[in-house]
Design an enzyme around this catalytic site. Structure first.
Site, short mmCIF file in Angstrom:
data_model
loop_
_atom_site.label_atom_id
_atom_site.label_comp_id
_atom_site.label_asym_id
_atom_site.label_seq_id
_atom_site.Cartn_x
_atom_site.Cartn_y
_atom_site.Cartn_z
N ASN A 1 -4.96 -44.21 -12.25
CA ASN A 1 -3.59 -44.12 -12.75
C ASN A 1 -2.79 -45.30 -12.22
O ASN A 1 -2.96 -45.70 -11.07
CB ASN A 1 -2.94 -42.80 -12.29
CG ASN A 1 -1.74 -42.43 -13.12
OD1 ASN A 1 -1.82 -42.34 -14.35
ND2 ASN A 1 -0.60 -42.20 -12.47
N SER B 1 -3.05 -39.40 -15.73
CA SER B 1 -2.18 -38.22 -15.60
C SER B 1 -1.33 -38.35 -14.34
O SER B 1 -1.82 -38.75 -13.28
CB SER B 1 -3.02 -36.94 -15.51
OG SER B 1 -2.18 -35.82 -15.26
N CYS C 1 3.01 -14.80 -43.71
CA CYS C 1 3.83 -13.80 -43.00
C CYS C 1 5.29 -14.23 -42.85
O CYS C 1 6.10 -13.48 -42.29
CB CYS C 1 3.23 -13.50 -41.63
SG CYS C 1 3.34 -14.87 -40.45
N HIS D 1 -2.81 -28.67 -23.95
CA HIS D 1 -1.47 -28.68 -24.53
C HIS D 1 -1.49 -28.72 -26.06
O HIS D 1 -0.49 -29.05 -26.69
CB HIS D 1 -0.67 -29.85 -23.97
CG HIS D 1 -0.43 -29.75 -22.49
ND1 HIS D 1 -0.14 -30.83 -21.69
CD2 HIS D 1 -0.47 -28.68 -21.65
CE1 HIS D 1 0.00 -30.43 -20.43
NE2 HIS D 1 -0.19 -29.13 -20.39
N THR E 1 -1.79 -44.90 -24.05
CA THR E 1 -0.76 -45.92 -24.25
C THR E 1 -1.36 -47.20 -24.84
O THR E 1 -0.70 -47.89 -25.62
CB THR E 1 -0.04 -46.25 -22.93
OG1 THR E 1 -1.00 -46.62 -21.94
CG2 THR E 1 0.75 -45.04 -22.44
#
Length: 253
Positions: free
Chosen positions: A225, A200, A162, A126, A33
């Site tokens: 955090n 997180s 493809c 991710h 951030t």
């Protein structure tokens, strides 16, 4: 143990870093951030304004694919302008000093690589939004190619090999987690002596299981955090302060 204030938290973290021989950072959206990339889950974040598009919907619906790419191109100026923040640079300094063998991240912004981590030493749970991949043959494409196809046809790009859909190289809801990344993250968590969960919310599973795995394997656990997490009670140290201010003192280490 929750640090009483920022200064004492930084001092305790410094002592733990000095004592550790193998540190594994686990980073979430909070570390980016400061770089101008908005958090997805927080109030006012991207997901409060746009419903996430699940993988099965992306595969089955051309309209969903078009919308997914429209959103990605709308975010391109933000991602392109982002530079590593103090948190990224502090971890890169510890990596270059030999304290960190590799980093595990939920982020898709490529900022750990930009800060100095070798690509092979960033375990992306991710995926990565700075390039694209065919969901069929897995051929990779750069975003300029995808944007040219989108501008030319007004539709989401398809693979030139493809003809299957091409999407950003990220892991969407409902999409299988990358096996190699999960295996590497598991090994790192099991063999470190200090595990740093940074920025997180620790609510997305199976990724949220890695701090627990490290703790159960004997590592000390630190959570940095702004907001409380469900794993705070298990941590050896919790620092609820700004990530840049917390890790900033370690940038020059």
């Amino acid at each position: 143990m929750i640090a009483s204030d920022l200064r004492s938290g930084v001092e305790q973290l410094g002592d733990m870093i000095a004592e550790a021989s193998s540190i594994v950072p686990f980073t979430g959206a909070g570390i980016s951030t400061e770089s101008g990339i908005p958090d997805f889950r927080s109030p006012g974040g991207l997901w409060s304004r746009n419903r996430p598009i699940p993988f099965d919907e992306f595969v089955s619906s051309g309209e969903a694919r078009d919308e997914a790419w429209r959103r990605r191109f709308a975010m391109e100026p933000t991602f392109a302008a982002a530079r590593p923040g103090r948190g990224h640079r502090a971890l890169a300094a510890l990596y270059k000093a030999g304290k960190i063998p590799a980093i595990v991240t939920q982020n898709i912004d490529n900022l750990h690589q930009a800060s100095g981590f070798a690509m092979d030493h960033v375990v992306e749970l991710h995926g990565n939004t700075t390039y694209a991949r065919c969901i069929g043959c897995e051929k990779t494409y750069d975003l300029k190619w995808a944007k040219a196809r989108f501008d030319e046809t007004g539709r989401a790009p398809i693979c030139s090999e493809c003809e299957e859909p091409v999407k950003t190289a990220t892991i969407s809801f409902g999409q299988a987690m990358p096996e190699d990344a999960m295996r590497r993250a598991t090994e790192l968590a099991r063999h470190c002596d200090l595990f740093l969960a940074i920025g997180s919310s620790l609510v997305v599973w199976p990724a949220a299981g890695f701090p627990l795995l490290a703790k159960n394997a004997g590592a000390k656990l630190v959570i940095v955090n702004n907001e409380p997490t469900e794993q705070d009670d298990l941590a050896d140290l919790v620092i609820r302060h700004d990530i840049g201010e917390t890790l900033g003192p370690f940038v020059g280490n």
